[in-house]
Design a protein around this motif. Structure first.
Motif, short mmCIF file in Angstrom:
data_model
loop_
_atom_site.label_atom_id
_atom_site.label_comp_id
_atom_site.label_asym_id
_atom_site.label_seq_id
_atom_site.Cartn_x
_atom_site.Cartn_y
_atom_site.Cartn_z
N GLY A 185 0.78 -1.23 0.00
CA GLY A 185 0.00 0.00 0.00
C GLY A 185 0.81 1.28 0.00
N PHE A 186 2.17 1.14 0.16
CA PHE A 186 3.05 2.30 0.23
C PHE A 186 2.56 3.23 1.36
CE2 PHE A 186 2.70 1.26 -4.50
CZ PHE A 186 3.55 0.19 -4.38
N ILE A 187 2.38 4.52 1.10
CA ILE A 187 1.83 5.42 2.13
C ILE A 187 0.39 5.82 1.79
CG2 ILE A 187 1.97 7.71 3.17
CD1 ILE A 187 3.90 5.75 4.38
N ALA A 188 0.19 6.29 0.58
CA ALA A 188 -1.13 6.83 0.21
C ALA A 188 -2.24 5.82 0.48
CB ALA A 188 -1.13 7.25 -1.26
N ASN A 189 -2.10 4.63 -0.07
CA ASN A 189 -3.20 3.67 0.06
C ASN A 189 -3.17 2.88 1.36
OD1 ASN A 189 -4.86 4.03 -2.24
ND2 ASN A 189 -3.19 3.28 -3.49
N ARG A 190 -2.03 2.83 2.00
CA ARG A 190 -1.99 2.19 3.32
C ARG A 190 -2.84 2.96 4.32
NH1 ARG A 190 3.31 0.00 6.66
NH2 ARG A 190 2.21 -0.55 8.57
N GLY A 235 -12.98 3.57 -8.07
CA GLY A 235 -13.43 2.27 -8.60
C GLY A 235 -13.46 1.28 -7.45
N LEU A 236 -14.64 0.73 -7.16
CA LEU A 236 -14.74 -0.18 -6.01
C LEU A 236 -13.92 -1.44 -6.24
CD1 LEU A 236 -18.50 0.15 -4.99
CD2 LEU A 236 -16.55 1.61 -4.44
N ASP A 237 -13.75 -1.85 -7.49
CA ASP A 237 -12.90 -3.01 -7.79
C ASP A 237 -11.44 -2.71 -7.47
OD1 ASP A 237 -13.01 -1.13 -9.88
OD2 ASP A 237 -12.47 -2.62 -11.39
N VAL A 238 -11.01 -1.48 -7.73
CA VAL A 238 -9.64 -1.09 -7.42
C VAL A 238 -9.45 -1.04 -5.90
CG1 VAL A 238 -7.90 0.73 -7.64
CG2 VAL A 238 -9.38 0.18 -9.58
N CYS A 239 -10.42 -0.47 -5.20
CA CYS A 239 -10.35 -0.43 -3.73
C CYS A 239 -10.24 -1.84 -3.16
CB CYS A 239 -11.58 0.26 -3.15
SG CYS A 239 -11.71 2.02 -3.53
N LEU A 240 -11.05 -2.76 -3.67
CA LEU A 240 -11.02 -4.14 -3.20
C LEU A 240 -9.67 -4.78 -3.47
CD1 LEU A 240 -12.42 -6.62 -2.00
CD2 LEU A 240 -13.37 -7.09 -4.28
N SER A 241 -9.12 -4.55 -4.66
CA SER A 241 -7.82 -5.11 -5.02
C SER A 241 -6.72 -4.63 -4.08
CB SER A 241 -7.49 -4.74 -6.47
OG SER A 241 -6.20 -5.17 -6.82
N ILE A 242 -6.74 -3.34 -3.77
CA ILE A 242 -5.71 -2.78 -2.89
C ILE A 242 -5.86 -3.32 -1.47
CG2 ILE A 242 -4.80 -0.66 -1.86
CD1 ILE A 242 -5.72 0.77 -4.47
N LEU A 243 -7.07 -3.42 -0.98
CA LEU A 243 -7.30 -3.98 0.36
C LEU A 243 -6.82 -5.43 0.43
CD1 LEU A 243 -10.75 -2.38 1.15
CD2 LEU A 243 -8.68 -2.12 2.54
N LYS A 244 -7.01 -6.19 -0.64
CA LYS A 244 -6.52 -7.57 -0.66
C LYS A 244 -4.99 -7.61 -0.59
CE LYS A 244 -10.38 -9.82 -3.07
NZ LYS A 244 -10.83 -10.44 -4.34
N VAL A 245 -4.34 -6.67 -1.28
CA VAL A 245 -2.88 -6.59 -1.21
C VAL A 245 -2.43 -6.28 0.22
CG1 VAL A 245 -0.87 -5.23 -1.92
CG2 VAL A 245 -2.52 -5.97 -3.64
N LEU A 246 -3.11 -5.34 0.87
CA LEU A 246 -2.79 -4.99 2.26
C LEU A 246 -3.04 -6.18 3.19
CD1 LEU A 246 -4.38 -1.43 2.35
CD2 LEU A 246 -1.96 -1.92 2.65
N HIS A 247 -4.17 -6.84 3.02
CA HIS A 247 -4.53 -7.96 3.88
C HIS A 247 -3.54 -9.12 3.71
CE1 HIS A 247 -7.71 -11.07 5.28
NE2 HIS A 247 -7.17 -10.49 6.33
N GLY A 249 -0.48 -8.88 2.40
CA GLY A 249 0.89 -8.46 2.70
C GLY A 249 1.20 -8.40 4.18
N PHE A 250 0.23 -7.95 4.97
CA PHE A 250 0.47 -7.80 6.41
C PHE A 250 -0.13 -8.94 7.23
CE2 PHE A 250 0.69 -3.22 5.11
CZ PHE A 250 1.99 -3.00 5.52
N GLY A 251 -1.07 -9.67 6.66
CA GLY A 251 -1.72 -10.74 7.41
C GLY A 251 -2.47 -10.24 8.61
N ASN A 252 -2.93 -9.00 8.54
CA ASN A 252 -3.60 -8.37 9.68
C ASN A 252 -5.09 -8.23 9.35
OD1 ASN A 252 -4.60 -6.53 11.64
ND2 ASN A 252 -2.56 -5.66 11.92
N PRO A 253 -5.97 -8.75 10.22
CA PRO A 253 -7.41 -8.70 9.91
C PRO A 253 -7.98 -7.29 9.80
CG PRO A 253 -7.03 -9.47 12.16
CD PRO A 253 -5.70 -9.47 11.48
N LYS A 254 -7.27 -6.30 10.30
CA LYS A 254 -7.81 -4.93 10.20
C LYS A 254 -7.91 -4.48 8.75
CE LYS A 254 -3.57 -2.12 10.70
NZ LYS A 254 -2.89 -1.11 11.54
N TYR A 255 -7.20 -5.14 7.83
CA TYR A 255 -7.26 -4.77 6.42
C TYR A 255 -8.28 -5.61 5.64
CZ TYR A 255 -2.88 -2.33 7.45
OH TYR A 255 -1.93 -1.50 7.97
N ALA A 256 -9.00 -6.50 6.30
CA ALA A 256 -9.96 -7.37 5.60
C ALA A 256 -11.05 -6.53 4.94
CB ALA A 256 -10.58 -8.36 6.57
#
Length: 296
Positions: A185-190, A235-247, A249-256
Motif C-alpha cells: 500500500g506504500f503510504i497513500a493507500n496504506r 473504482g470499487l474493484d480497485v479499492c477491493l484489489s488494494i485492500l486484498k494486497v494490504l490484507h 501483505g500484512f496478514g492483519n485482519p484490520k485490512y480485511a
C-alpha cells in the motif's frame, strides 16, 4: 531523459501521457487496440481544451503537446528507444509481471522501468527483470494533470541514482514527489484504503447513511470528497484489489475488505465506471444521487 513510453491508455495512462507531452517530452502511448488509443487522445485533447479555457495554457501549447504523442499497438515498437517506460496497465500482479519480463528483453539496457501501481510490490515486479536497480514506482494521483503528488516508491534493490533521477524528473513535471519505501500500500493507500473500508463498514453496520458518512468527513475533516464518493471515483474493484494486497501483505485482519464491498464488486457495481456504486451516475448530470439500493 526525453523519450517516455506509457503502457496503458486508460484514465491514468492518458493522464500521465498528457503531463509528459505538455512538458515537452516525446511520448509513445501504447495499448492493445487503436480504438483505446483514439479514445485516449480525444480525452487528452478535451483536458487540454479545459486548461486553455481556464487560461492555464495557450492554444499553441495544446497543439504542441498533442504533437508530442505517438500511439502504438505493438509493445516492441513503442518502447525500443525509450529512456523511461511507465506501466499504467490494469492493477493485476500477473499482468504486470508479464509486462516487465517483456520490457526487460525489449528495452535498451539503460532504460528505467517504472510502474504506476497503487499497491503492488515494486520489489516483486523488479524480481522478474535483470535490472532490479532500475525498477521504481511512480504512483501518480488521479486526475493526473491536476493532482500534484507523485509517490516515488523504491524497491528493495532500486539504486540511489535512479531514485534521484525520478525525483528530479517528477519535479520537472511541476509535481511534488515524495519518496517512500516498498511495503504493501506504500503510504497513500496504506492510510486511505482502511479509511474507505471503515466508512463502508459503518454503512454496512447501519451506523449512518451514505450522505451522512460523506458529510461528516467533508465538513468535519475538510476532505474535498467523502470516502464513499471517493471510493466510487477510484473504482470499487480497485479499492477491493488494494485492500486484498494490504490484507495478504500484512496478514492483519484490520485490512480485511468489508463484505459489502466484496458483494458490490462481484455484482458489477463498481462506482463511476459502471454508472452505479454508492451513488448513481447519470451521463451529463453532476447531481450526486444515492444509489436506490441504499435508499431508506
Amino acid at each position: 531523459m526525453k523519450k517516455i513510453s506509457v503502457i496503458g491508455s486508460g484514465t491514468m495512462g492518458n493522464g500521465i501521457a498528457h503531463v509528459f507531452a505538455q512538458h515537452g517530452f516525446e511520448v509513445s502511448l501504447i495499448d492493445l487496440k487503436q480504438d483505446f488509443l483514439d479514445k485516449a487522445l480525444a480525452t487528452i485533447s478535451k483536458n487540454l481544451d479545459r486548461q486553455v479555457s481556464k487560461g492555464l495554457i495557450i492554444e499553441s501549447e495544446k497543439t504542441s503537446a498533442l504533437s508530442n504523442i505517438q500511439t502504438f499497438t505493438g509493445l516492441s515498437e513503442g518502447v525500443k528507444s525509450a529512456d523511461l517506460v511507465i506501466e499504467a496497465a490494469t492493477e493485476n500482479m500477473e499482468v504486470k509481471l508479464d509486462l516487465f519480463r517483456q520490457l526487460d528483453q525489449l528495452c535498451p539496457a539503460e532504460t528505467i522501468l517504472a510502474t504506476n501501481t497503487s499497491s503492488i510490490s515494486i520489489t516483486k515486479i523488479a524480481s522478474v527483470t535483470n535490472r532490479a536497480s532500475q525498477v521504481i514506482g511512480m504512483h501518480f494521483m488521479n486526475p493526473v494533470p491536476v493532482m500534484k503528488l507523485v509517490e516515488v516508491i523504491r524497491g528493495y534493490a532500486t539504486s540511489d541514482e535512479i531514485t534521484k533521477q525520478i525525483m528530479t524528473l517528477s519535479s520537472n513535471l511541476s509535481k511534488d514527489p515524495v519518496e517512500v519505501n516498498d511495503y504493501p500500500g506504500f503510504i497513500a493507500n496504506r492510510i486511505l484504503m482502511p479509511m474507505i473500508n471503515e466508512a463502508i463498514y459503518s454503512l454496512y453496520e447501519g451506523v449512518a447513511g451514505i450522505q451522512e458518512i460523506d458529510t461528516v468527513m467533508k465538513l468535519g475533516m475538510a476532505h474535498p470528497m467523502g470516502p464513499l464518493q471517493l471510493a466510487d471515483f477510484i473504482g470499487l474493484d480497485v479499492c477491493l484489489s488494494i485492500l486484498k494486497v494490504l490484507h495478504d501483505g500484512f496478514g492483519n485482519p484490520k485490512y480485511a475488505p468489508c463484505p459489502l464491498l466484496v458483494n458490490m464488486v462481484e455484482a458489477g457495481f463498481k462506482g463511476v465506471k459502471t454508472g452505479e456504486g454508492f451513488y448513481k451516475y447519470t451521463k451529463g448530470s453532476k447531481d450526486l444521487v444515492v444509489s436506490p439500493r441504499f435508499s431508506k
